[in-house]
Design an enzyme around this catalytic site. Structure first.
Site, PDB file in Angstrom:
ATOM      1  N   ASP A 198       1.371  -0.906  -0.392  1.00 50.89           N
ATOM      2  CA  ASP A 198       0.219   0.325   0.024  1.00 50.89           C
ATOM      3  C   ASP A 198       1.070   0.991  -0.444  1.00 50.89           C
ATOM      4  O   ASP A 198       1.951   1.229   0.945  1.00 50.89           O
ATOM      5  CB  ASP A 198      -1.119   0.127   1.141  1.00 50.89           C
ATOM      6  CG  ASP A 198      -1.674   0.955   0.976  1.00 50.89           C
ATOM      7  OD1 ASP A 198      -3.174   0.136   1.097  1.00 50.89           O
ATOM      8  OD2 ASP A 198      -2.314   1.933   1.034  1.00 50.89           O
ATOM      9  N   GLY A 206     -15.220   3.843   3.933  1.00 49.57           N
ATOM     10  CA  GLY A 206     -14.054   3.887   3.284  1.00 49.57           C
ATOM     11  C   GLY A 206     -13.326   3.290   1.657  1.00 49.57           C
ATOM     12  O   GLY A 206     -12.573   3.944   1.798  1.00 49.57           O
ATOM     13  N   GLN A 207     -14.194   2.653   1.137  1.00 46.31           N
ATOM     14  CA  GLN A 207     -13.652   1.962  -0.355  1.00 46.31           C
ATOM     15  C   GLN A 207     -13.191   3.453  -0.690  1.00 46.31           C
ATOM     16  O   GLN A 207     -13.832   4.199  -1.426  1.00 46.31           O
ATOM     17  CB  GLN A 207     -14.186   1.142  -0.628  1.00 46.31           C
ATOM     18  CG  GLN A 207     -13.473   0.187  -2.040  1.00 46.31           C
ATOM     19  CD  GLN A 207     -14.443  -0.648  -2.744  1.00 46.31           C
ATOM     20  OE1 GLN A 207     -15.648  -0.505  -1.966  1.00 46.31           O
ATOM     21  NE2 GLN A 207     -13.978  -1.142  -3.470  1.00 46.31           N
ATOM     22  N   SER A 208     -11.903   3.447  -1.160  1.00 44.24           N
ATOM     23  CA  SER A 208     -11.671   4.081  -2.216  1.00 44.24           C
ATOM     24  C   SER A 208     -10.733   3.863  -3.509  1.00 44.24           C
ATOM     25  O   SER A 208     -10.999   5.112  -4.433  1.00 44.24           O
ATOM     26  CB  SER A 208     -10.316   5.075  -1.625  1.00 44.24           C
ATOM     27  OG  SER A 208      -9.131   4.168  -1.417  1.00 44.24           O
ATOM     28  N   HIS A 210     -10.066  -5.575  -3.672  1.00 45.01           N
ATOM     29  CA  HIS A 210      -8.622  -5.465  -2.869  1.00 45.01           C
ATOM     30  C   HIS A 210      -9.286  -5.889  -0.973  1.00 45.01           C
ATOM     31  O   HIS A 210      -9.525  -5.756  -0.029  1.00 45.01           O
ATOM     32  CB  HIS A 210      -7.282  -4.206  -2.642  1.00 45.01           C
ATOM     33  CG  HIS A 210      -8.490  -3.068  -2.371  1.00 45.01           C
ATOM     34  ND1 HIS A 210      -9.929  -2.819  -2.976  1.00 45.01           N
ATOM     35  CD2 HIS A 210      -8.951  -2.035  -1.215  1.00 45.01           C
ATOM     36  CE1 HIS A 210     -10.380  -1.416  -2.194  1.00 45.01           C
ATOM     37  NE2 HIS A 210      -9.410  -1.018  -1.785  1.00 45.01           N
ATOM     38  N   LEU A 211      -8.147  -7.030  -0.931  1.00 51.35           N
ATOM     39  CA  LEU A 211      -7.964  -7.580   0.181  1.00 51.35           C
ATOM     40  C   LEU A 211      -6.449  -6.808   1.351  1.00 51.35           C
ATOM     41  O   LEU A 211      -6.015  -7.189   0.859  1.00 51.35           O
ATOM     42  CB  LEU A 211      -7.881  -9.230   0.216  1.00 51.35           C
ATOM     43  CG  LEU A 211      -7.077  -9.886   1.831  1.00 51.35           C
ATOM     44  CD1 LEU A 211      -8.579  -9.132   2.956  1.00 51.35           C
ATOM     45  CD2 LEU A 211      -7.578 -11.203   1.037  1.00 51.35           C
ATOM     46  N   HIS A 212      -7.183  -6.642   2.401  1.00 52.61           N
ATOM     47  CA  HIS A 212      -6.014  -5.514   3.003  1.00 52.61           C
ATOM     48  C   HIS A 212      -5.068  -6.778   3.906  1.00 52.61           C
ATOM     49  O   HIS A 212      -6.297  -7.396   4.112  1.00 52.61           O
ATOM     50  CB  HIS A 212      -5.615  -4.074   4.052  1.00 52.61           C
ATOM     51  CG  HIS A 212      -6.468  -3.199   2.793  1.00 52.61           C
ATOM     52  ND1 HIS A 212      -5.899  -1.993   3.759  1.00 52.61           N
ATOM     53  CD2 HIS A 212      -8.235  -3.171   2.591  1.00 52.61           C
ATOM     54  CE1 HIS A 212      -7.435  -0.837   2.241  1.00 52.61           C
ATOM     55  NE2 HIS A 212      -8.003  -1.498   2.312  1.00 52.61           N
TER      56      HIS A 212
HETATM   57  P1  AMP Z   1      -9.552   0.861   0.405  1.00 52.57           P
HETATM   58  O1  AMP Z   1      -9.908   2.420   1.052  1.00 52.57           O
HETATM   59  O2  AMP Z   1     -10.296  -0.103   0.918  1.00 52.57           O
HETATM   60  O3  AMP Z   1     -10.191   1.381  -0.806  1.00 52.57           O
HETATM   61  O4  AMP Z   1      -7.877   1.164   0.272  1.00 52.57           O
HETATM   62  C1  AMP Z   1      -7.570   1.905  -1.010  1.00 52.57           C
HETATM   63  C2  AMP Z   1      -6.328   1.451  -0.914  1.00 52.57           C
HETATM   64  O5  AMP Z   1      -5.340   1.834  -1.737  1.00 52.57           O
HETATM   65  C3  AMP Z   1      -5.885   2.073   0.737  1.00 52.57           C
HETATM   66  O6  AMP Z   1      -5.023   2.148   1.564  1.00 52.57           O
HETATM   67  C4  AMP Z   1      -4.282   3.435  -0.681  1.00 52.57           C
HETATM   68  O7  AMP Z   1      -3.739   3.928   0.378  1.00 52.57           O
HETATM   69  C5  AMP Z   1      -4.596   2.559  -1.514  1.00 52.57           C
HETATM   70  N1  AMP Z   1      -3.401   3.179  -2.673  1.00 52.57           N
HETATM   71  C6  AMP Z   1      -3.797   3.961  -3.274  1.00 52.57           C
HETATM   72  N2  AMP Z   1      -3.570   4.487  -4.984  1.00 52.57           N
HETATM   73  C7  AMP Z   1      -2.350   2.820  -4.887  1.00 52.57           C
HETATM   74  C8  AMP Z   1      -1.481   2.926  -5.009  1.00 52.57           C
HETATM   75  N3  AMP Z   1      -0.902   3.874  -6.990  1.00 52.57           N
HETATM   76  N4  AMP Z   1      -0.511   1.820  -5.044  1.00 52.57           N
HETATM   77  C9  AMP Z   1      -0.681   1.423  -3.646  1.00 52.57           C
HETATM   78  N5  AMP Z   1      -1.782   1.600  -3.060  1.00 52.57           N
HETATM   79  C10 AMP Z   1      -2.074   2.768  -3.452  1.00 52.57           C
END
Ligand code: AMP
Ligand code: ZN
Length: 115
Positions: free
Chosen positions: A31, A94-96, A101-103
């Site tokens: 990440d 908070g999905q962005s 994706h699995l953290h």
């Molecule tokens: P979520 O908030 O669950 O959708 O997680 C999205 C994750 O993607 C966040 O933890 C961001 O820090 C991460 N992220 C966004 N852009 C990138 C990138 N280019 N490379 C790696 N991680 C990223």
């Protein structure tokens, strides 16, 4: 592949990422904004918008995602002490990025409940 999808572009090698593990089904990369000493995202090569779109037909893919998470945890020696696996779905969680994706979070004490 969804043209405008950030994680599809990482899977395709168009946007660089620090790869932790990959196989024919998934890519695991670090990440960009880590929330723990180890913070890796496991994504399927296939574009699926979120965990809420996962169905029974994705069973093997889910197993591949979990398998990748386990491998990452072993790589960093977190399998004994513990690690956390998280899917965020939708704005309230908070999905962005709209590619499932699995953290994988490890390397520190992780509080419960999460914020
Ligand atoms: P979520 O908030 O669950 O959708 O997680 C999205 C994750 O993607 C966040 O933890 C961001 O820090 C991460 N992220 C966004 N852009 C990138 C990138 N280019 N490379 C790696 N991680 C990223
Ligand atoms: Zn995608």
């Amino acid at each position: 592949m969804a043209e405008s999808c950030l994680f599809c572009r990482i899977v395709g090698g168009e946007i660089p990422a620090r790869i932790a593990f990959q196989d024919e089904a998934v890519v695991a990369f670090h990440d960009l904004n880590p929330q723990a000493p180890t913070h890796v995202l496991v994504v399927p090569r296939q574009h699926i918008p979120s965990a809420d779109a996962i169905g029974p037909e994705h069973g093997p893919l889910l197993a591949a995602m979990l398998g990748a998470a386990q491998r990452v945890a072993r790589q960093v020696g977190a399998h004994e002490r513990g690690y956390r696996l998280v899917f965020n779905h939708g704005p309230a969680a908070g999905q962005s990025v709209d590619h499932v994706h699995l953290h994988v979070l490890a390397g520190r004490k992780l509080d419960w409940p999460p914020g």
